[in-house]
Design a protein around this motif. Structure first.
Motif, PDB file in Angstrom:
ATOM      1  N   ARG A  68     109.416 -40.905   8.679  1.00  0.00           N
ATOM      2  CA  ARG A  68     110.160 -39.659   8.507  1.00  0.00           C
ATOM      3  C   ARG A  68     110.207 -39.356   7.012  1.00  0.00           C
ATOM      4  NH1 ARG A  68     116.237 -39.586  10.353  1.00  0.00           N
ATOM      5  NH2 ARG A  68     116.607 -40.045   8.175  1.00  0.00           N
ATOM      6  N   VAL A  69     109.824 -38.152   6.624  1.00  0.00           N
ATOM      7  CA  VAL A  69     109.781 -37.761   5.217  1.00  0.00           C
ATOM      8  C   VAL A  69     110.755 -36.618   5.009  1.00  0.00           C
ATOM      9  CG1 VAL A  69     108.327 -36.927   3.337  1.00  0.00           C
ATOM     10  CG2 VAL A  69     107.378 -38.456   5.058  1.00  0.00           C
ATOM     11  N   ARG A  70     111.642 -36.798   4.035  1.00  0.00           N
ATOM     12  CA  ARG A  70     112.642 -35.780   3.697  1.00  0.00           C
ATOM     13  C   ARG A  70     112.680 -35.614   2.189  1.00  0.00           C
ATOM     14  NH1 ARG A  70     112.232 -35.243   8.443  1.00  0.00           N
ATOM     15  NH2 ARG A  70     113.836 -35.440  10.010  1.00  0.00           N
ATOM     16  N   THR A  71     113.150 -34.458   1.729  1.00  0.00           N
ATOM     17  CA  THR A  71     113.373 -34.244   0.302  1.00  0.00           C
ATOM     18  C   THR A  71     114.867 -34.166   0.058  1.00  0.00           C
ATOM     19  OG1 THR A  71     113.199 -31.859   0.580  1.00  0.00           O
ATOM     20  CG2 THR A  71     111.204 -33.033  -0.052  1.00  0.00           C
ATOM     21  N   GLN A  72     115.298 -34.721  -1.081  1.00  0.00           N
ATOM     22  CA  GLN A  72     116.698 -34.682  -1.457  1.00  0.00           C
ATOM     23  C   GLN A  72     116.876 -33.661  -2.571  1.00  0.00           C
ATOM     24  OE1 GLN A  72     117.806 -38.675  -2.543  1.00  0.00           O
ATOM     25  NE2 GLN A  72     118.704 -39.038  -0.522  1.00  0.00           N
ATOM     26  N   ALA A  73     118.113 -33.195  -2.710  1.00  0.00           N
ATOM     27  CA  ALA A  73     118.414 -32.185  -3.717  1.00  0.00           C
ATOM     28  C   ALA A  73     118.224 -32.719  -5.128  1.00  0.00           C
ATOM     29  CB  ALA A  73     119.850 -31.696  -3.541  1.00  0.00           C
ATOM     30  N   GLY A  75     115.797 -34.171  -6.355  1.00  0.00           N
ATOM     31  CA  GLY A  75     114.397 -34.228  -6.746  1.00  0.00           C
ATOM     32  C   GLY A  75     113.674 -35.469  -6.288  1.00  0.00           C
ATOM     33  N   HIS A  76     114.076 -36.020  -5.144  1.00  0.00           N
ATOM     34  CA  HIS A  76     113.448 -37.225  -4.621  1.00  0.00           C
ATOM     35  C   HIS A  76     112.877 -36.980  -3.232  1.00  0.00           C
ATOM     36  CE1 HIS A  76     115.838 -39.061  -7.777  1.00  0.00           C
ATOM     37  NE2 HIS A  76     114.998 -40.075  -7.714  1.00  0.00           N
ATOM     38  N   VAL A  77     111.803 -37.671  -2.948  1.00  0.00           N
ATOM     39  CA  VAL A  77     111.240 -37.710  -1.606  1.00  0.00           C
ATOM     40  C   VAL A  77     111.690 -39.024  -0.991  1.00  0.00           C
ATOM     41  CG1 VAL A  77     109.119 -37.797  -0.258  1.00  0.00           C
ATOM     42  CG2 VAL A  77     109.241 -36.349  -2.271  1.00  0.00           C
ATOM     43  N   VAL A  78     112.207 -38.964   0.228  1.00  0.00           N
ATOM     44  CA  VAL A  78     112.689 -40.148   0.925  1.00  0.00           C
ATOM     45  C   VAL A  78     111.798 -40.370   2.141  1.00  0.00           C
ATOM     46  CG1 VAL A  78     114.629 -41.215   2.107  1.00  0.00           C
ATOM     47  CG2 VAL A  78     115.040 -39.706   0.175  1.00  0.00           C
ATOM     48  N   VAL A  79     111.185 -41.541   2.205  1.00  0.00           N
ATOM     49  CA  VAL A  79     110.308 -41.901   3.323  1.00  0.00           C
ATOM     50  C   VAL A  79     110.972 -43.047   4.065  1.00  0.00           C
ATOM     51  CG1 VAL A  79     108.028 -42.689   4.006  1.00  0.00           C
ATOM     52  CG2 VAL A  79     108.280 -41.233   2.007  1.00  0.00           C
ATOM     53  N   ARG A  80     111.212 -42.862   5.352  1.00  0.00           N
ATOM     54  CA  ARG A  80     111.841 -43.900   6.168  1.00  0.00           C
ATOM     55  C   ARG A  80     110.875 -44.321   7.270  1.00  0.00           C
ATOM     56  NH1 ARG A  80     117.768 -44.939   7.984  1.00  0.00           N
ATOM     57  NH2 ARG A  80     117.866 -44.847   5.739  1.00  0.00           N
ATOM     58  N   CYS A  81     110.637 -45.617   7.314  1.00  0.00           N
ATOM     59  CA  CYS A  81     109.752 -46.203   8.319  1.00  0.00           C
ATOM     60  C   CYS A  81     110.515 -46.379   9.632  1.00  0.00           C
ATOM     61  CB  CYS A  81     109.240 -47.545   7.800  1.00  0.00           C
ATOM     62  SG  CYS A  81     108.151 -48.409   8.942  1.00  0.00           S
ATOM     63  N   ASP A  82     109.783 -46.615  10.708  1.00  0.00           N
ATOM     64  CA  ASP A  82     110.417 -46.882  12.000  1.00  0.00           C
ATOM     65  C   ASP A  82     111.222 -48.180  11.987  1.00  0.00           C
ATOM     66  OD1 ASP A  82     109.537 -44.593  13.189  1.00  0.00           O
ATOM     67  OD2 ASP A  82     107.822 -45.535  14.196  1.00  0.00           O
ATOM     68  N   CYS A  83     110.888 -49.106  11.094  1.00  0.00           N
ATOM     69  CA  CYS A  83     111.623 -50.370  11.026  1.00  0.00           C
ATOM     70  C   CYS A  83     112.964 -50.198  10.319  1.00  0.00           C
ATOM     71  CB  CYS A  83     110.797 -51.440  10.334  1.00  0.00           C
ATOM     72  SG  CYS A  83     110.622 -51.226   8.560  1.00  0.00           S
ATOM     73  N   GLY A  84     113.191 -49.057   9.676  1.00  0.00           N
ATOM     74  CA  GLY A  84     114.450 -48.788   9.002  1.00  0.00           C
ATOM     75  C   GLY A  84     114.365 -48.880   7.493  1.00  0.00           C
ATOM     76  N   THR A  86     113.577 -47.880   3.728  1.00  0.00           N
ATOM     77  CA  THR A  86     113.575 -46.593   3.034  1.00  0.00           C
ATOM     78  C   THR A  86     112.929 -46.740   1.686  1.00  0.00           C
ATOM     79  OG1 THR A  86     115.633 -46.010   4.151  1.00  0.00           O
ATOM     80  CG2 THR A  86     115.043 -44.710   2.238  1.00  0.00           C
ATOM     81  N   LYS A  87     112.128 -45.746   1.311  1.00  0.00           N
ATOM     82  CA  LYS A  87     111.466 -45.728   0.028  1.00  0.00           C
ATOM     83  C   LYS A  87     111.707 -44.350  -0.606  1.00  0.00           C
ATOM     84  CE  LYS A  87     107.436 -47.482   0.094  1.00  0.00           C
ATOM     85  NZ  LYS A  87     106.008 -47.723   0.244  1.00  0.00           N
ATOM     86  N   ARG A  88     112.079 -44.332  -1.894  1.00  0.00           N
ATOM     87  CA  ARG A  88     112.343 -43.083  -2.600  1.00  0.00           C
ATOM     88  C   ARG A  88     111.448 -43.006  -3.826  1.00  0.00           C
ATOM     89  NH1 ARG A  88     117.277 -44.916  -0.899  1.00  0.00           N
ATOM     90  NH2 ARG A  88     118.500 -43.431   0.297  1.00  0.00           N
ATOM     91  N   TYR A  89     110.966 -41.789  -4.093  1.00  0.00           N
ATOM     92  CA  TYR A  89     110.217 -41.556  -5.323  1.00  0.00           C
ATOM     93  C   TYR A  89     110.391 -40.103  -5.731  1.00  0.00           C
ATOM     94  CZ  TYR A  89     106.616 -40.088  -1.966  1.00  0.00           C
ATOM     95  OH  TYR A  89     105.935 -39.507  -0.940  1.00  0.00           O
ATOM     96  N   PRO A  90     110.323 -39.807  -7.028  1.00  0.00           N
ATOM     97  CA  PRO A  90     110.544 -38.438  -7.506  1.00  0.00           C
ATOM     98  C   PRO A  90     109.363 -37.534  -7.172  1.00  0.00           C
ATOM     99  CG  PRO A  90     110.002 -39.842  -9.329  1.00  0.00           C
ATOM    100  CD  PRO A  90     110.120 -40.730  -8.134  1.00  0.00           C
ATOM    101  N   TYR A  91     109.665 -36.234  -7.075  1.00  0.00           N
ATOM    102  CA  TYR A  91     108.578 -35.273  -6.888  1.00  0.00           C
ATOM    103  C   TYR A  91     108.540 -34.286  -8.007  1.00  0.00           C
ATOM    104  CZ  TYR A  91     112.022 -32.030  -4.847  1.00  0.00           C
ATOM    105  OH  TYR A  91     113.093 -31.225  -4.616  1.00  0.00           O
TER     106      TYR A  91
END
Length: 91
Positions: A68-73, A75-84, A86-91
């Protein structure tokens, strides 16, 4: 480009193709092998490889399929795997 970097690129392509065909165990094996090659040869993994793999379960992430890929206010992209994981990186 060294032999190890070529092998990592090839394993990245194989992991992507296996995950697209929904063979997730084979994709995990390719990810593990690529990480092992990078560690033994002391070379880093490409940015695209790091962003599309899960550090916890070694899954190759395909957005909408097993991630699941979401953007945060902030300025980060949040990627969440099915295992739970979470990985964040700036965009």
């Amino acid at each position: 480009m060294s032999i190890a970097e070529e092998r990592i690129d090839r394993l990245h392509q194989l992991a992507h193709d296996a995950a697209a065909d929904r063979d997730h165990e084979l994709a995990r094996e390719y990810v593990r092998l690529a990480r092992r090659v990078a560690e033994r040869n002391r070379c880093g993994l490409p940015k695209t490889f790091r962003r599309f793999t899960c550090d916890d379960c070694d899954a190759y992430l395909i957005p909408g399929n097993n991630a699941r890929v979401r953007t945060q206010a902030g300025g980060h992209v949040v990627v969440r795997c099915d295992c739970g994981a979470t990985k964040r990186y700036p965009y």
